[in-house]
Design a protein around this motif. Structure first.
Motif, PDB file in Angstrom:
ATOM      1  N   ARG A 141       2.211  -2.310 -18.178  1.00 43.09           N
ATOM      2  CA  ARG A 141       3.021  -1.202 -18.653  1.00 43.09           C
ATOM      3  C   ARG A 141       2.706  -0.771 -20.088  1.00 43.09           C
ATOM      4  N   HIS A 142       2.139  -1.661 -20.895  1.00 37.41           N
ATOM      5  CA  HIS A 142       1.826  -1.313 -22.280  1.00 37.41           C
ATOM      6  C   HIS A 142       0.391  -0.865 -22.467  1.00 37.41           C
ATOM      7  N   SER A 143      -0.366  -0.842 -21.366  1.00 37.28           N
ATOM      8  CA  SER A 143      -1.772  -0.469 -21.470  1.00 37.28           C
ATOM      9  C   SER A 143      -1.934   1.044 -21.428  1.00 37.28           C
ATOM     10  N   ILE A 144      -3.143   1.493 -21.725  1.00 41.82           N
ATOM     11  CA  ILE A 144      -3.407   2.938 -21.746  1.00 41.82           C
ATOM     12  C   ILE A 144      -3.510   3.515 -20.350  1.00 41.82           C
ATOM     13  N   GLU A 145      -3.369   2.624 -19.321  1.00 45.21           N
ATOM     14  CA  GLU A 145      -3.474   3.116 -17.947  1.00 45.21           C
ATOM     15  C   GLU A 145      -2.255   3.947 -17.571  1.00 45.21           C
ATOM     16  N   SER A 146      -1.137   3.723 -18.278  1.00 39.77           N
ATOM     17  CA  SER A 146       0.087   4.453 -17.959  1.00 39.77           C
ATOM     18  C   SER A 146      -0.073   5.911 -18.333  1.00 39.77           C
ATOM     19  N   SER A 147       0.362   6.771 -17.451  1.00 44.63           N
ATOM     20  CA  SER A 147       0.259   8.195 -17.724  1.00 44.63           C
ATOM     21  C   SER A 147       1.408   8.931 -17.059  1.00 44.63           C
ATOM     22  N   PRO A 148       1.846  10.068 -17.625  1.00 43.81           N
ATOM     23  CA  PRO A 148       2.947  10.819 -17.015  1.00 43.81           C
ATOM     24  C   PRO A 148       2.484  11.454 -15.718  1.00 43.81           C
ATOM     25  N   PRO A 149       3.407  11.626 -14.756  1.00 44.27           N
ATOM     26  CA  PRO A 149       3.024  12.257 -13.486  1.00 44.27           C
ATOM     27  C   PRO A 149       2.690  13.723 -13.695  1.00 44.27           C
ATOM     28  N   ALA A 158       0.833  -1.204   0.000  1.00 43.49           N
ATOM     29  CA  ALA A 158       0.000   0.000   0.000  1.00 43.49           C
ATOM     30  C   ALA A 158       0.867   1.253   0.000  1.00 43.49           C
ATOM     31  N   ASP A 159       0.244   2.371  -0.313  1.00 47.38           N
ATOM     32  CA  ASP A 159       0.906   3.685  -0.263  1.00 47.38           C
ATOM     33  C   ASP A 159       2.155   3.708  -1.135  1.00 47.38           C
ATOM     34  N   ALA A 160       1.987   3.249  -2.378  1.00 43.73           N
ATOM     35  CA  ALA A 160       3.113   3.185  -3.307  1.00 43.73           C
ATOM     36  C   ALA A 160       2.658   3.600  -4.700  1.00 43.73           C
ATOM     37  N   GLU A 161       3.587   4.138  -5.484  1.00 45.50           N
ATOM     38  CA  GLU A 161       3.298   4.506  -6.862  1.00 45.50           C
ATOM     39  C   GLU A 161       4.370   3.912  -7.764  1.00 45.50           C
ATOM     40  N   LEU A 162       3.941   3.381  -8.920  1.00 47.85           N
ATOM     41  CA  LEU A 162       4.833   2.673  -9.830  1.00 47.85           C
ATOM     42  C   LEU A 162       5.062   3.498 -11.093  1.00 47.85           C
ATOM     43  N   PHE A 163       6.339   3.553 -11.511  1.00 53.27           N
ATOM     44  CA  PHE A 163       6.691   4.327 -12.701  1.00 53.27           C
ATOM     45  C   PHE A 163       7.439   3.454 -13.694  1.00 53.27           C
ATOM     46  N   ASN A 164       7.259   3.763 -14.974  1.00 51.07           N
ATOM     47  CA  ASN A 164       7.879   3.020 -16.065  1.00 51.07           C
ATOM     48  C   ASN A 164       9.147   3.747 -16.505  1.00 51.07           C
ATOM     49  N   LEU A 165      10.288   3.114 -16.242  1.00 50.89           N
ATOM     50  CA  LEU A 165      11.563   3.695 -16.637  1.00 50.89           C
ATOM     51  C   LEU A 165      12.089   3.087 -17.935  1.00 50.89           C
ATOM     52  N   GLY A 207       9.498  12.811 -15.473  1.00 55.40           N
ATOM     53  CA  GLY A 207       9.320  12.566 -16.891  1.00 55.40           C
ATOM     54  C   GLY A 207       8.959  11.146 -17.246  1.00 55.40           C
ATOM     55  N   CYS A 208       8.978  10.242 -16.277  1.00 59.44           N
ATOM     56  CA  CYS A 208       8.633   8.836 -16.537  1.00 59.44           C
ATOM     57  C   CYS A 208       7.130   8.632 -16.324  1.00 59.44           C
ATOM     58  N   PRO A 209       6.479   7.884 -17.203  1.00 55.15           N
ATOM     59  CA  PRO A 209       5.031   7.673 -17.026  1.00 55.15           C
ATOM     60  C   PRO A 209       4.716   6.813 -15.817  1.00 55.15           C
TER      61      PRO A 209
END
Length: 290
Positions: A281-289, A199-206, A269-271
């Motif tokens: 990671r390849h879905s449209i759910e990814s978005s830039p911060p 919980a209380d975490a955010e994931l980013f695509n590098l 700058g990472c989504p």
């Protein structure tokens, strides 16, 4: 020299001990700090109160314990009391093995048999019967003048080396180490526990891998039961502690797992992967911060 120390920095420490002027080099080493002495109090009679150092090799033993404390990750991953008691028991085992076979009468045959049985295993826990009937000073951990620095110190190093294969931790992974991902081969012989989340975490695509930092979402991944011998390889992969840092974090299952957490400075700058799952990671759910 014992060639079984395959995990840095134990190999470096073993090499240092093998140097001819080793005792001269560490002559100014301070004796154990309070915390190191205190962990042995319930192992010995009240009048001892600590692991007794009765020889000129006391500084060498103190130096070795300090190195194991500061230059390895054992005290980060294992309970410090467990770690030090485990090493002290290795010293006792060495002392017991050095006792004369003819038995001078200082130790009864019954006590000798009890100690022989207790010291066979690697567990740092002693039986209640031995706590109620403390050992004589001869086998209570005193380092005697006749002990050689190489014999004594290599015994402690060998005990520490065994921890790499005998001790396990639970690891939570959420990216390239998961099943079907590019680095999963590093965990191919590890025991798979199951899925879990943080919980209380955010994931980013590098790009080739993800990074999580504290936030408001939920992070999803897999858990494995791994021996400590895998940690050096994982540290190299994650560039710990510079790019990722090892942390103990509670999972939603209620279990505390070892996790490699990233730094906020690496994700501008990472989504963001809103779902919290690297597999999305390849879905449209990814978005830039924002």
């Amino acid at each position: 020299m014992n060639q079984s120390f395959n995990y840095l920095p134990l190999a470096d420490i073993a090499d240092r001990i093998a140097e001819e002027d080793f005792l001269t080099q560490i002559a100014g080493t301070p004796l154990w700090d309070e915390a190191q002495v205190r962990v042995t109090w319930d192992w010995q009679p009240p009048f001892l109160g600590q692991l007794a150092i009765a020889s000129r090799h006391g500084c060498a033993l103190s130096w070795l314990f300090q190195q194991l404390k500061t230059q390895t990750f054992f005290t980060e991953l294992l309970d410090p009391n467990y770690f030090y008691r485990y090493l002290v028991k290795a010293v006792w085992r060495y002392q017991f093995d050095c006792l004369p076979d003819d038995n001078s009468g200082e130790i009864s045959d019954r006590d000798r048999l009890q100690w022989e049985q207790e010291l066979k295993g690697d567990s740092p826990t002693l039986s209640d019967s031995l706590r109620a009937n403390p050992p004589s000073r001869a086998i209570a951990g005193t380092v005697h003048e006749e002990d050689t620095p190489t014999g004594l110190l290599q015994t402690v190093l060998a005990a520490a080396d065994r921890l790499f294969v005998t001790e396990f931790v639970d690891l939570f992974v959420y990216g390239s180490l998961m099943r079907g991902e590019i680095n999963h081969y590093l965990l191919q012989n590890a025991e798979y526990i199951g899925e879990d989340a943080i919980a209380d975490a955010e994931l980013f695509n590098l790009g080739p891998y993800p990074m999580f930092i504290p936030g408001t979402g939920t992070l999803y991944g897999e858990c494995y039961h791994i021996p400590l011998q895998l940690i050096p390889n994982l540290d190299r992969l994650e560039d710990h502690p510079h790019f990722y840092q090892r942390r103990w974090i509670p999972c939603l299952s209620g279990q505390i797992r070892l996790v490699y957490q990233g730094f906020a400075s690496h994700i501008p700058g990472c989504p963001q992967i809103i779902s919290g799952s690297w597999r999305d990671r390849h879905s449209i759910e990814s978005s830039p911060p924002d």
